[in-house]
Design a protein around this motif. Sequence first.
Motif, short mmCIF file in Angstrom:
data_model
loop_
_atom_site.label_atom_id
_atom_site.label_comp_id
_atom_site.label_asym_id
_atom_site.label_seq_id
_atom_site.Cartn_x
_atom_site.Cartn_y
_atom_site.Cartn_z
N MET A 34 8.14 10.57 -14.32
CA MET A 34 7.40 11.79 -14.00
C MET A 34 7.73 12.34 -12.63
SD MET A 34 3.56 10.43 -13.08
CE MET A 34 3.03 12.01 -12.44
N TYR A 94 5.00 13.66 -19.41
CA TYR A 94 4.87 15.07 -19.06
C TYR A 94 3.41 15.42 -18.77
CZ TYR A 94 5.58 20.10 -19.13
OH TYR A 94 5.62 21.44 -18.78
N ILE A 109 12.15 17.62 -22.52
CA ILE A 109 11.31 17.88 -21.36
C ILE A 109 12.03 18.79 -20.36
CG2 ILE A 109 10.21 16.81 -19.36
CD1 ILE A 109 9.51 14.44 -21.05
N ARG A 156 2.14 21.27 -23.12
CA ARG A 156 1.83 19.96 -23.70
C ARG A 156 1.61 20.04 -25.21
NH1 ARG A 156 -2.81 19.29 -19.64
NH2 ARG A 156 -2.23 21.46 -19.36
N ILE A 184 10.04 15.45 -12.74
CA ILE A 184 9.35 16.47 -13.55
C ILE A 184 8.22 17.11 -12.74
CG2 ILE A 184 7.99 16.87 -15.62
CD1 ILE A 184 9.53 14.54 -16.90
N SER A 212 1.90 17.13 -15.48
CA SER A 212 1.10 18.35 -15.57
C SER A 212 -0.26 18.16 -14.91
CB SER A 212 0.90 18.75 -17.03
OG SER A 212 2.13 19.08 -17.63
N VAL A 246 10.67 22.40 -18.96
CA VAL A 246 10.40 22.71 -17.55
C VAL A 246 11.08 24.01 -17.15
CG1 VAL A 246 10.79 21.97 -15.18
CG2 VAL A 246 10.01 20.32 -16.88
N SER A 252 6.70 10.42 -24.36
CA SER A 252 7.20 11.58 -23.61
C SER A 252 6.07 12.53 -23.24
CB SER A 252 8.24 12.33 -24.45
OG SER A 252 9.36 11.51 -24.72
#
Length: 439
Positions: free
Chosen positions: A336, A260, A393, A245, A339, A264, A397, A256
């Motif tokens: 999200m 993320y 992103i 982050r 992700i 997380s 990942v 964004s």
Amino acid sequence: MRALKRRLGPLAAQLEKRFRLLTFAGTLLPTVSALGVQLVAFALTARSLGLEPFGVYTALLAVSVLSVELVGLGGADLLVRGVAHEPARFPALFGNLLILTVLTLPLVVLGGVFVARDLMGTPLGFLPVALVIGGEILVGRAAASLELIMVAHRHTVRAGAIRFATASIRLLTAAVFFLALGRSDLGGWIWAAFIQSVATTLVYVALAIGLYGRPKPVLLTADLKAGFAFCVNQASRSSQGSLDRIVLSRFADAASVGIYGAASRVLALGLFPIQVVTRMTYPNFFVHGKGGIRASRRYALRVMPVMLLVGLAASAAVALAGWFAPDVLGRDFEGMVGITAALGLSLPLIAIQYPAADALTGAGRQGLRAILSVIAAFGFGIVMALGARLDGIEGLVIAFLASHALFALALWTAAFVAQDKPATRAETAVVSEADAASA
């Protein structure tokens, strides 16, 4: 019915002796409850603040998570190790922990503010940034230290209760601020969370004294080197879960980072079952470690399959939670879902890291573990920065998963390659059957 109880009783006792299932269930219950409470508090905060303010806030929380492990210079881990060997040393180890915390807290907070304002470019001023980082470090260090004190005394169920209490207090604060008062501004929430953090910290210090006794005000200078090794290791491991982050906030917009950060946050919930098992086994590595790295490694191999299963289950739970998260947080967080599922694949990799790492610590090779952790921290930062810069992103990942896979491989390789120090061979004997049975 009585006959059934007579049959099941010895079976339950045998399962508890071999696998500690009842202890795991008793520890997991308050932890799972804490997960639910944290999820509600997180959802309420994200939905009330909105995507972009939440992105700014979650980036600061990442700095706090990384910074909290630097406070105390490993004093809490020294306490676990010391009490596991000599319970009578608790007052001195507790006093050492408090002194180190007071000495290091201001410096760590200032360092965190520098990172947030000068490196990450947060739009907030000095005071609100300091309040977020200082408050979260304070309550995080207090809660973690109290939990470790309880773990050192083998009160793992109590430690789970502290986690539940910490989450519940934060949820109550959020409910009063966002729902009862109808507020939704980031500045006001920062002040509310800071006041709550200070109050909770004072209660936890008083609780530790009430349950386990007063601290002895002594600075254990002879243990500073070992404590620093613990500190470096924990900070390096923490950075692996928060650097993403911090890095993303440097290369992406607040929206964004908010998406993320929400993913997380769901991933962090999946770490708790892994931590429950780790808490139950961690003191035992010091017992088996009396016999050197081979004995400690054998215990790690016994623990590893359980950790892997817990990691796989946590991964599935995280993916499921991510699927439903936008229904709770709002449609702004729709991105999200994928992700979260992808990040959840890291949980089995993280789970199998712990037995190998704790095997090194239990056998007195904490310095080697710290070196590997520092190298991994720098490697994580470089790989994730490259991934975020190249593909946003998605690149981040992929870099996150690859980094955890490589770190797991490095730790297990070290556990098999490492040798005992000469002093360890000369001064310790192979762990006895009685020690193994007690573990």
